[in-house]
Design a protein around this motif. Sequence first.
Motif, mmCIF file in Angstrom:
data_model
loop_
_atom_site.group_PDB
_atom_site.id
_atom_site.type_symbol
_atom_site.label_atom_id
_atom_site.label_comp_id
_atom_site.label_asym_id
_atom_site.label_seq_id
_atom_site.Cartn_x
_atom_site.Cartn_y
_atom_site.Cartn_z
ATOM 1 N N GLN A 152 86.730 75.390 29.425
ATOM 2 C CA GLN A 152 87.530 74.787 28.345
ATOM 3 C C GLN A 152 86.707 73.675 27.707
ATOM 4 O OE1 GLN A 152 91.544 73.642 29.421
ATOM 5 N NE2 GLN A 152 91.692 75.273 30.934
ATOM 6 N N ASN A 153 85.494 74.028 27.344
ATOM 7 C CA ASN A 153 84.605 73.058 26.696
ATOM 8 C C ASN A 153 84.397 71.814 27.558
ATOM 9 O OD1 ASN A 153 82.923 72.188 24.649
ATOM 10 N ND2 ASN A 153 84.568 71.166 23.521
ATOM 11 N N PHE A 154 84.361 72.027 28.882
ATOM 12 C CA PHE A 154 84.108 70.943 29.835
ATOM 13 C C PHE A 154 85.149 69.819 29.723
ATOM 14 C CE2 PHE A 154 80.080 73.143 29.223
ATOM 15 C CZ PHE A 154 79.734 73.405 30.531
ATOM 16 N N ARG A 155 86.363 70.244 29.434
ATOM 17 C CA ARG A 155 87.455 69.276 29.315
ATOM 18 C C ARG A 155 87.721 68.596 30.654
ATOM 19 N NH1 ARG A 155 92.973 69.640 29.869
ATOM 20 N NH2 ARG A 155 92.873 71.832 30.479
ATOM 21 N N LEU A 156 87.993 67.285 30.627
ATOM 22 C CA LEU A 156 88.398 66.565 31.829
ATOM 23 C C LEU A 156 89.920 66.630 31.950
ATOM 24 C CD1 LEU A 156 86.204 63.329 31.851
ATOM 25 C CD2 LEU A 156 85.586 65.676 32.411
ATOM 26 N N GLU A 157 90.382 66.746 33.179
ATOM 27 C CA GLU A 157 91.817 66.870 33.403
ATOM 28 C C GLU A 157 92.181 66.199 34.721
ATOM 29 O OE1 GLU A 157 95.130 70.444 34.001
ATOM 30 O OE2 GLU A 157 93.060 70.964 33.615
ATOM 31 N N ILE A 158 93.336 65.560 34.752
ATOM 32 C CA ILE A 158 93.869 64.992 35.993
ATOM 33 C C ILE A 158 94.846 66.002 36.572
ATOM 34 C CG2 ILE A 158 95.308 63.170 36.978
ATOM 35 C CD1 ILE A 158 94.355 61.419 34.518
ATOM 36 N N ILE A 159 94.648 66.343 37.831
ATOM 37 C CA ILE A 159 95.597 67.245 38.480
ATOM 38 C C ILE A 159 95.952 66.676 39.857
ATOM 39 C CG2 ILE A 159 94.803 69.354 37.317
ATOM 40 C CD1 ILE A 159 93.318 70.111 39.828
ATOM 41 N N THR A 160 97.124 67.023 40.345
ATOM 42 C CA THR A 160 97.440 66.715 41.739
ATOM 43 C C THR A 160 97.715 68.023 42.455
ATOM 44 O OG1 THR A 160 99.823 66.431 41.383
ATOM 45 C CG2 THR A 160 98.456 64.457 41.163
ATOM 46 N N LEU A 161 97.344 68.042 43.728
ATOM 47 C CA LEU A 161 97.565 69.226 44.555
ATOM 48 C C LEU A 161 98.323 68.802 45.805
ATOM 49 C CD1 LEU A 161 94.071 70.993 44.378
ATOM 50 C CD2 LEU A 161 96.135 71.558 43.091
ATOM 51 N N ALA A 162 99.158 69.690 46.312
ATOM 52 C CA ALA A 162 99.966 69.377 47.492
ATOM 53 C C ALA A 162 99.150 69.570 48.764
ATOM 54 C CB ALA A 162 101.200 70.276 47.533
ATOM 55 N N CYS A 217 75.618 67.457 36.253
ATOM 56 C CA CYS A 217 75.275 68.716 36.931
ATOM 57 C C CYS A 217 76.146 69.862 36.441
ATOM 58 C CB CYS A 217 75.479 68.579 38.449
ATOM 59 S SG CYS A 217 74.233 67.585 39.266
ATOM 60 N N ILE A 218 77.441 69.601 36.283
ATOM 61 C CA ILE A 218 78.377 70.643 35.856
ATOM 62 C C ILE A 218 78.007 71.130 34.459
ATOM 63 C CG2 ILE A 218 80.782 71.099 35.224
ATOM 64 C CD1 ILE A 218 81.471 68.856 37.394
ATOM 65 N N ARG A 219 77.732 70.179 33.569
ATOM 66 C CA ARG A 219 77.418 70.540 32.186
ATOM 67 C C ARG A 219 76.113 71.296 32.078
ATOM 68 N NH1 ARG A 219 79.209 65.154 28.802
ATOM 69 N NH2 ARG A 219 81.189 65.964 28.110
ATOM 70 N N GLN A 220 75.193 70.991 32.968
ATOM 71 C CA GLN A 220 73.897 71.677 32.924
ATOM 72 C C GLN A 220 73.878 72.917 33.790
ATOM 73 O OE1 GLN A 220 70.618 69.032 33.576
ATOM 74 N NE2 GLN A 220 71.577 67.366 32.438
ATOM 75 N N GLY A 221 75.009 73.205 34.439
ATOM 76 C CA GLY A 221 75.091 74.393 35.276
ATOM 77 C C GLY A 221 74.226 74.304 36.519
ATOM 78 N N ARG A 222 73.900 73.068 36.926
ATOM 79 C CA ARG A 222 73.097 72.892 38.133
ATOM 80 C C ARG A 222 73.985 72.867 39.350
ATOM 81 N NH1 ARG A 222 70.562 67.860 38.311
ATOM 82 N NH2 ARG A 222 71.368 67.122 36.318
ATOM 83 N N ARG A 223 73.432 73.210 40.459
ATOM 84 C CA ARG A 223 74.163 73.175 41.713
ATOM 85 C C ARG A 223 74.462 71.719 42.076
ATOM 86 N NH1 ARG A 223 74.585 76.977 45.745
ATOM 87 N NH2 ARG A 223 75.199 76.120 47.760
ATOM 88 N N GLN A 224 75.669 71.479 42.535
ATOM 89 C CA GLN A 224 76.046 70.110 42.884
ATOM 90 C C GLN A 224 75.783 69.831 44.345
ATOM 91 O OE1 GLN A 224 80.028 68.965 41.283
ATOM 92 N NE2 GLN A 224 79.961 71.081 40.654
ATOM 93 N N SER A 225 75.416 68.587 44.599
ATOM 94 C CA SER A 225 75.240 68.200 45.999
ATOM 95 C C SER A 225 76.593 67.852 46.575
ATOM 96 C CB SER A 225 74.306 67.019 46.098
ATOM 97 O OG SER A 225 74.830 65.948 45.351
#
Length: 225
Positions: A152-162, A217-225
């Motif tokens: 989604q065009n690298f949109r930032l979003e706040i989410i909560t998970l149970a 890293c996410i935007r460049q498609g690199r692996r994250q540490s």
Amino acid sequence: MIYEAPVNIAAIGPYVLSPLPFAYGALAPVIDAETMELHHLKHHQAYIDGVNAVLAGHPQWLGLTIEEVLRRLPELPEEIRETVRHQGGGHANHQFFWKTLTPGGKGRPSGALLAAIDRDFGSYPRFKAAFEAAGLTHFGSGWAFLVCRPYQNFRLEIITLANQDSIHSLAEAAHGLLACDLWEHAYYLRYRNRRADWLKAWWDIVHWDSVAERLDCIRQGRRQS
Ligand code: MN
């Protein structure tokens, strides 16, 4: 669908508890040493023990990182799926959480990260208010996350998970940038029932430099540490 496991890969698991890059008391006064030690040595370790125990009977899955296992949750045998969801999710969530913390906090959103926050939340103060509100209104145990949606065009979003649900198990890809533990075990000794106070204090130990690096890293498609 049954996962056809590769047989010759080097085992990653059984999973182990990584030491923290700081002392248990280093996050005080935001998180006291006793809470940190219990949280890491007892709670996090228990999730690791739990997922290792259930995967001991399905060792091919131990060849994958816990994040990959959680991404492939629907492929797990049904009789262990819920246990892996809870215990494996607990391991992955805490492993991520520790990386987002640093004594005294580090940096503040700037550059590309601040631009993304401004774009998607209006401003940094509005983002903070929205994150605190999400954490406060989440009912029961769980987590608040700031995630990036790559499709989604690298949109930032706040989410909560149970409970210990994982962002890796979501239907649509969401990469974690930041997490706040909403379980009472994360804050009860110091903040008692005052989750709002925990959420406000927690900003002071956020490792913003690591958040910025993760977004990069996410935007460049690199692996994250
Ligand atoms: Mn926790």
